[in-house]
Design an enzyme around this catalytic site. Structure first.
Site, PDB file in Angstrom:
ATOM      1  N   THR A  30       0.825  -1.209   0.000  1.00  0.00           N
ATOM      2  CA  THR A  30       0.000   0.000   0.000  1.00  0.00           C
ATOM      3  C   THR A  30       0.861   1.263   0.000  1.00  0.00           C
ATOM      4  OG1 THR A  30      -0.121  -0.343   2.366  1.00  0.00           O
ATOM      5  CG2 THR A  30      -2.078  -0.930   1.094  1.00  0.00           C
ATOM      6  N   SER A  62      31.171  -5.568   6.867  1.00  0.00           N
ATOM      7  CA  SER A  62      30.003  -6.177   7.502  1.00  0.00           C
ATOM      8  C   SER A  62      30.354  -7.554   8.030  1.00  0.00           C
ATOM      9  CB  SER A  62      28.859  -6.307   6.486  1.00  0.00           C
ATOM     10  OG  SER A  62      27.972  -7.328   6.890  1.00  0.00           O
ATOM     11  N   ALA A 118      14.678 -12.157   4.565  1.00  0.00           N
ATOM     12  CA  ALA A 118      13.606 -12.909   5.221  1.00  0.00           C
ATOM     13  C   ALA A 118      12.319 -12.091   5.309  1.00  0.00           C
ATOM     14  CB  ALA A 118      14.046 -13.341   6.622  1.00  0.00           C
ATOM     15  N   SER A 121      13.143  -6.855   6.555  1.00  0.00           N
ATOM     16  CA  SER A 121      13.698  -5.556   6.201  1.00  0.00           C
ATOM     17  C   SER A 121      15.089  -5.290   6.752  1.00  0.00           C
ATOM     18  CB  SER A 121      12.741  -4.447   6.620  1.00  0.00           C
ATOM     19  OG  SER A 121      12.856  -3.406   5.689  1.00  0.00           O
ATOM     20  N   SER A 122      15.970  -6.238   6.514  1.00  0.00           N
ATOM     21  CA  SER A 122      17.371  -5.998   6.871  1.00  0.00           C
ATOM     22  C   SER A 122      17.940  -4.851   6.039  1.00  0.00           C
ATOM     23  CB  SER A 122      18.203  -7.263   6.647  1.00  0.00           C
ATOM     24  OG  SER A 122      18.314  -7.567   5.272  1.00  0.00           O
ATOM     25  N   SER A 123      17.406  -4.651   4.837  1.00  0.00           N
ATOM     26  CA  SER A 123      17.949  -3.583   3.991  1.00  0.00           C
ATOM     27  C   SER A 123      17.640  -2.211   4.593  1.00  0.00           C
ATOM     28  CB  SER A 123      17.425  -3.679   2.558  1.00  0.00           C
ATOM     29  OG  SER A 123      16.024  -3.617   2.511  1.00  0.00           O
ATOM     30  N   GLU A 155      17.857   3.287  -1.466  1.00  0.00           N
ATOM     31  CA  GLU A 155      17.473   1.958  -1.983  1.00  0.00           C
ATOM     32  C   GLU A 155      16.934   2.075  -3.411  1.00  0.00           C
ATOM     33  OE1 GLU A 155      15.987  -0.702   0.887  1.00  0.00           O
ATOM     34  OE2 GLU A 155      15.287  -2.168  -0.578  1.00  0.00           O
ATOM     35  N   ASP A 167       9.218   0.413   4.959  1.00  0.00           N
ATOM     36  CA  ASP A 167      10.279  -0.251   5.721  1.00  0.00           C
ATOM     37  C   ASP A 167      11.172   0.769   6.432  1.00  0.00           C
ATOM     38  OD1 ASP A 167       9.276  -2.527   4.586  1.00  0.00           O
ATOM     39  OD2 ASP A 167      10.977  -2.893   3.259  1.00  0.00           O
TER      40      ASP A 167
END
Ligand code: ADP
Ligand code: MG
Length: 377
Positions: A30, A62, A118, A121-123, A155, A167
């Site tokens: 949405t 990282s 997964a 929202s690790s990004s 992003e 996110d």
């Protein structure tokens, strides 16, 4: 973090910042339709230890990605040059500079408990942790929503993922004990108290640990379909269509776009319904809304998959109040709302069902609404 940073860069960091992953209670696909969403931050988070550099270079490491330090010179900070995970943090620096902020370089070390890919929202956690770090390091007067928008810009414009802003807003703006009621069109959000444990309930995340390749191109295609439908209806976005107008709108659209519109319009209504129940102090009433949201994503938007459906069906058959896939779709995670007393048997049933289907064992863990991005040291 301090020790690892010292080992990698030979100095102490100037500080440490944290930004969480998220699950979205309701309001999926949405955000790019200018609509509504209701995410919470989860306890899993991404940490960034950071140190200013005077020479404009950006160095990245990282713990999850491993490998050598990525060393980017100012000339490298243009879209398309960095195509690995480094595009997310590099994109944040690029987006800040594009917006006219004076930001120099930095050394960054990243470590995270948010599983990648997964649907948690690790990004966005990575982008927001870096955005908050750079803003503090360079004394920028940017609030959390402004940093979320810059993280989204990173992003979209640098990593090349056409995501909405949900996110990043969740990671940047969520608070402990509340869900974030997001109105993307208006650019406003409010905290809605949500404490499942206090009501004797558990919000369980089931990471199916599958990611179907289909998802990569499908997101952009769905987004384009929604935008096409809005244009055909003469609307700025599908947000402008009410449930009462749906029958007339669907008669005016090509058949392939009808289910997309159906989902977005009913999903926006489900967010409003969920918020009303939370405000009335009835979190258990979210259950059926979650399940209806799942059916809509499965049957209309068609972005669920066998593994996610199996979690939802098994959880509901074992007494869950409600369950739905969360995130972009085609795998990732499912959320289950259940009475605390039902959680153990329900979780065992999901794991057993995965075994019987020949799927790899899912990861199950409870979450509660947690803090948004901030400096922690
Ligand atoms: P999600 O956001 O649902 O986890 P995405 O595909 O949007 O899935 O983002 C996952 C990508 O983000 C990873 O493939 C990687 O490039 C990057 N990423 C996230 N967290 C980290 C981390 N801790 N270290 C390095 N890269 C990360
Ligand atoms: Mg992501």
């Amino acid at each position: 973090m301090n020790e690892a940073f010292h080992r990698i860069y030979g100095a102490r960091p100037d500080g440490i910042w944290a930004a969480p992953g998220r699950v979205n209670l309701i309001g999926e696909h949405t955000d790019y339709n200018d609509g509504f969403a209701l995410p919470i931050a989860i306890p899993q988070r991404t940490l960034v230890a950071a140190r200013r550099r005077r020479d404009g270079r950006l160095r990245l490491h990282s713990a999850q990605a491993g490998g050598p330090v990525i060393d980017l010179r100012p000339a490298d900070l243009v879209p398309g040059v960095t195509t690995t995970w480094g595009a997310y943090p590099a994109g944040v620096l690029w987006a800040l500079r594009e917006a006219g902020h004076r930001v120099g370089g930095a050394d960054l070390h990243i470590d995270s408990t948010v599983p990648t890919g997964a649907g948690l929202s690790s990004s966005a956690a990575l982008e927001c942790a870096v955005a908050f770090a750079l803003a503090d390091l360079y004394g920028l007067a940017l609030d959390a929503p402004a940093l979320a928008l810059l993280a989204q810009r990173a992003e979209n414009g640098f990593a090349g993922v056409p995501c909405g802003v949900m996110d990043q807003m969740a990671s940047a703006c969520c608070t402990v004990g509340a869900a974030l009621h997001l109105d993307v069109r208006a650019g406003v959000h409010e905290q809605v108290p949500f404490a499942p444990e206090a009501g004797g309930m558990t919000l369980l995340v089931v990471d199916t640990r599958v990611k179907h390749d289909l998802g990569d191109g499908a997101y952009a295609a769905l987004r384009a379909g929604c935008e096409r439908a809005a244009a055909l209806l003469g609307l700025a976005a599908l947000r402008d269509l009410t449930p009462a107008e749906l029958p007339r709108a669907t008669r005016a659209l090509p058949a392939r776009l009808v289910p997309l519109v159906q989902h977005v319009v009913t999903e926006n209504a489900r967010v409003a319904e969920a918020v009303a129940h939370l405000r009335a102090g009835d979190p258990a009433a979210l259950g059926p809304i979650l399940s209806r949201g799942h059916a809509s994503l499965r049957d209309d938007f068609r972005i669920s998959c066998a593994e996610s459906d199996l979690v939802v069906d098994t959880a509901l058959a074992h007494g869950a109040l409600g369950a739905r896939m969360t995130g972009g779709g085609f795998g990732g995670s499912v959320i289950v709302l259940a009475e605390e007393s039902a959680t153990r048997t329900l979780g065992a049933a999901v794991t057993a069902a995965f075994g019987a289907a020949g799927y790899q064992a899912p990861h199950l863990f409870p979450v509660s609404p947690s803090a948004g991005a901030r400096r922690i040291a």
